[in-house]
Design an enzyme around this catalytic site. Sequence first.
Site, short mmCIF file in Angstrom:
data_model
loop_
_atom_site.label_atom_id
_atom_site.label_comp_id
_atom_site.label_asym_id
_atom_site.label_seq_id
_atom_site.Cartn_x
_atom_site.Cartn_y
_atom_site.Cartn_z
N HIS A 72 0.83 -1.19 0.00
CA HIS A 72 0.00 0.00 0.00
C HIS A 72 0.87 1.25 0.00
CE1 HIS A 72 -3.97 -1.88 1.69
NE2 HIS A 72 -3.50 -2.50 0.61
N TYR A 195 -9.37 4.72 7.93
CA TYR A 195 -9.54 5.05 9.34
C TYR A 195 -10.65 6.10 9.42
CZ TYR A 195 -5.08 2.74 10.34
OH TYR A 195 -4.07 1.83 10.48
N PRO A 287 -4.04 -0.63 19.16
CA PRO A 287 -3.87 -1.09 17.79
C PRO A 287 -3.97 0.00 16.72
CG PRO A 287 -6.01 -1.76 18.64
CD PRO A 287 -5.25 -1.19 19.79
N LYS A 291 1.07 -0.80 15.19
CA LYS A 291 2.47 -0.71 15.60
C LYS A 291 2.97 -1.87 16.45
CE LYS A 291 3.27 2.66 13.26
NZ LYS A 291 4.06 2.37 12.08
N TYR A 379 3.74 6.23 10.33
CA TYR A 379 2.95 5.08 9.88
C TYR A 379 3.81 4.07 9.13
CZ TYR A 379 -1.29 2.60 8.53
OH TYR A 379 -2.26 1.64 8.39
#
Length: 390
Positions: A72, A195, A287, A291, A379
């Site tokens: 991604h 998200y 979560p 990570k 990220y």
Amino acid sequence: MRTQVAIIGAGPAGLLLSHLLHLQGIDSVVLESRDRDYVEHRQRAGVLEQGTADVLRESGVGERLDREGLVHHGVELRFGGAGHRIPLTDLTGRTVTVYAQTEMVKDLVARRLADGGEVLFEAEAVEVDPSAPSVTFRSGGELRTLHCDYVAGCDGFHGVSRPAVPGIRTFSREYPFAWLGILADVPPSTEELIYAHHDRGFALHSLRSPTVSRLYLQVRPDEDLAEWSDARIWDELAARFATDDGWKLHEGPITDRSVTPMRSFVAEPLRHDRLFLAGDAGHIVPPTGAKGLNLAVSDVIVLARAFAERYASGSETLLDGYSDAVLRRVWMTEHFSYWMTHLLHVDPAAGDFERRLQRAHLDYVVSSEAARTSLAENYVGLPITWPSGA
């Protein structure tokens, strides 16, 4: 029994550490309290930072990852009826890969056994001696002792390793919400993770494969799964993911569901005498941001290098610096996970003022290149922090 490094726990941290040590000619034995089937099928995280994917490839266990993993280049923040893409690769030059932790564990177990490695399932560690290093474990109804040079505690939050560190300090935070997670046999409704922040709570659309979706809903920590029918789950997901342009959520048979509490936790130090803690034995992150697995991997990369230096030269300099070095990255990652969690979830105790501030922060993150870059850098994974001299 005797080995050079005794490893407690056959999760990603313990298995990867054993594999990396094998590549350096260092013997290890992995002790795991559960059976192999359980270890290979427990559902966990599924987003790998580029550094995690790179170490799997470089160490020779990335073949199936490259074949089946989904690379991604961005993620989406969705709120106010609209989606806002964070272009990870454009901002950092790096990617993330969706590949289930269960698959990574299967790859590592198969590789360790094929290489003649000792992975003892249904071998429950009951006592650790950090000074005259050994692990006492129960197997087949009998107590046995594994003597070693060092012990790596990769046995998770509830394992025996952390209690063996005298005077250890802990820092923690419990969150007033949890995640209801499902696996569904339905093609994902998105090509990249979503998200979503909604007045009714957070939602996450992840994926496991082109035919399997992984989705989450913010719920109460004491949520009763019996109250959540399939229809209610899909209706709530659709409501929280809804956009003004009519985006549709694909529905399908739900094959697994569970409620996961959320906490932040750090223990210090991560070393006592000849015992070293790695992964969930030493730290937990919520979560949000995916990570936990990646932080465990960065721990054992540092630890494997320190062991390699010890057995190659006799120097314990890198081992001595392990805890301080790893904790620097742990705390930065804890902060990112904490920040993402508060950015996206609805705090049931928050008033209108706090919620308007939260919305203003979301608007800032998606409109500022600096803020998007900061999110993207965290990220895809911060650089590993090495002990001095590494």
